[in-house]
Design a protein around this motif. Sequence first.
Motif, PDB file in Angstrom:
ATOM      1  N   ALA A  73       0.833  -1.200   0.000  1.00 54.63           N
ATOM      2  CA  ALA A  73       0.000   0.000   0.000  1.00 54.63           C
ATOM      3  C   ALA A  73       0.869   1.252   0.000  1.00 54.63           C
ATOM      4  O   ALA A  73       1.988   1.255   0.526  1.00 54.63           O
ATOM      5  CB  ALA A  73      -0.917   0.013   1.219  1.00 54.63           C
ATOM      6  N   ALA A  93      -3.004   5.564   1.236  1.00 54.33           N
ATOM      7  CA  ALA A  93      -3.965   4.566   1.722  1.00 54.33           C
ATOM      8  C   ALA A  93      -4.460   4.909   3.126  1.00 54.33           C
ATOM      9  O   ALA A  93      -5.620   4.639   3.464  1.00 54.33           O
ATOM     10  CB  ALA A  93      -3.339   3.179   1.704  1.00 54.33           C
ATOM     11  N   PHE A 136      -4.845   3.199  -3.167  1.00 52.45           N
ATOM     12  CA  PHE A 136      -4.143   2.206  -2.344  1.00 52.45           C
ATOM     13  C   PHE A 136      -2.867   1.623  -2.953  1.00 52.45           C
ATOM     14  O   PHE A 136      -2.115   0.955  -2.253  1.00 52.45           O
ATOM     15  CB  PHE A 136      -5.100   1.049  -2.011  1.00 52.45           C
ATOM     16  CG  PHE A 136      -6.317   1.499  -1.263  1.00 52.45           C
ATOM     17  CD1 PHE A 136      -6.246   1.809   0.087  1.00 52.45           C
ATOM     18  CD2 PHE A 136      -7.529   1.665  -1.901  1.00 52.45           C
ATOM     19  CE1 PHE A 136      -7.346   2.252   0.791  1.00 52.45           C
ATOM     20  CE2 PHE A 136      -8.648   2.110  -1.216  1.00 52.45           C
ATOM     21  CZ  PHE A 136      -8.558   2.404   0.136  1.00 52.45           C
ATOM     22  N   ARG A 137      -2.605   1.863  -4.236  1.00 51.24           N
ATOM     23  CA  ARG A 137      -1.445   1.235  -4.858  1.00 51.24           C
ATOM     24  C   ARG A 137      -0.514   2.197  -5.601  1.00 51.24           C
ATOM     25  O   ARG A 137       0.671   1.948  -5.698  1.00 51.24           O
ATOM     26  CB  ARG A 137      -1.914   0.167  -5.856  1.00 51.24           C
ATOM     27  CG  ARG A 137      -2.591  -1.051  -5.227  1.00 51.24           C
ATOM     28  CD  ARG A 137      -1.574  -2.003  -4.648  1.00 51.24           C
ATOM     29  NE  ARG A 137      -2.187  -3.221  -4.149  1.00 51.24           N
ATOM     30  CZ  ARG A 137      -2.459  -4.289  -4.885  1.00 51.24           C
ATOM     31  NH1 ARG A 137      -2.205  -4.265  -6.195  1.00 51.24           N
ATOM     32  NH2 ARG A 137      -2.981  -5.365  -4.345  1.00 51.24           N
TER      33      ARG A 137
END
Length: 371
Positions: A196, A200, A301-302
């Motif tokens: 993450a 995030a 999140f990525r």
Amino acid sequence: MSMSPAEQTPASDAAAALSEATFVRLRVHASGAAVAAAGVIGRALSTSNVPFRIRATGAPEAATDNDLTVTIGTSDQSSDLELDPTDATTVVRELGVEPDPVCALAGFHASGVEPDADLETAMAERGVESRPGVAVPTADLADGLAHSTLVHAPWSGDREATQAMLADLSLPTDLDADAHRRVASAVALDVTTGDATSQAATAVERILHPDVTPNGPFETVGGFADVLDATVRETPGVAIALALGHDVGETALNAWRDHAQAVHAALDGATTGRYESLYALSCDLSSPGRLATVARLARDFRAPEPTVLAVGTGAAALVSTGPAGLDDQLAAAATNIGEATATGGPAEATLSFDPSVEPKDIVSAVREVRR
């Protein structure tokens, strides 16, 4: 009726035009925020006996001179009015109608904007209250978390894995405040560790501290927003019916589950590339709506970059951390691709093109217009 469209039509002007219209055509962006706003306005028009039709994106419908065409959350030079989804509550109050608080709150949640004080008062009157835990639409936590598109975690899209995660918490049968806090903590930890990115920790807040809706169609406001957002990308007619207050909850939940399973699997299996201010993913999807959710989850999140491009077969989606003229960028890219069309708004836009076009060519076209 013919008016010059503005980037954002003032609420008082929009209300005046709506009240005088003989027929209103609402064209909304395929997002939870926009369809919730259309639901709020549609309910007010029903109360005011003004006939209307709601359509989620697609080609503009033919309109007569007396029709009023309104776009919500998307740009269209042929429309009479352009509204931001968060203005819907103000518009209907100008019409003398109190907005449905649960639908309106779901729209604000989907927009990531705090509701106004009047809406919070109406929320309290309807018995909506905050508690610890997570914002899911179902009473079954495993179902709600596995299919949530508010977060992306190692167990996302997999109900058995989600059940195993919850089993490790040794939760009581009847969840008390402490149990809800343990669930929230476990979700926050799973979402913000591993691969993450730093954003995030902020993005996960959308699923925490839910507003519970004892008289709403789903368990929480955030869960309602999640279902609207997923369903309008899968089966727009069901999402519109849901936003208007019709009894289509189970059908919407099925669409939400299908959407979640597809996008979480696609995100986990995507091929990625990083460029200056752009993170690109290539995955096995052909739905612009699903690709838009993949791009959003990757952004939150990525992705190590603020703007994310998700490319599939014959479709792509571009999202960013804030309004960045993405609709204009994809429209410009479409002219360099051939037989391509773009739609959306400044912070999220989608592209449809010939399936024979390679993903790398889409990435190149988008990079070129962003230079």
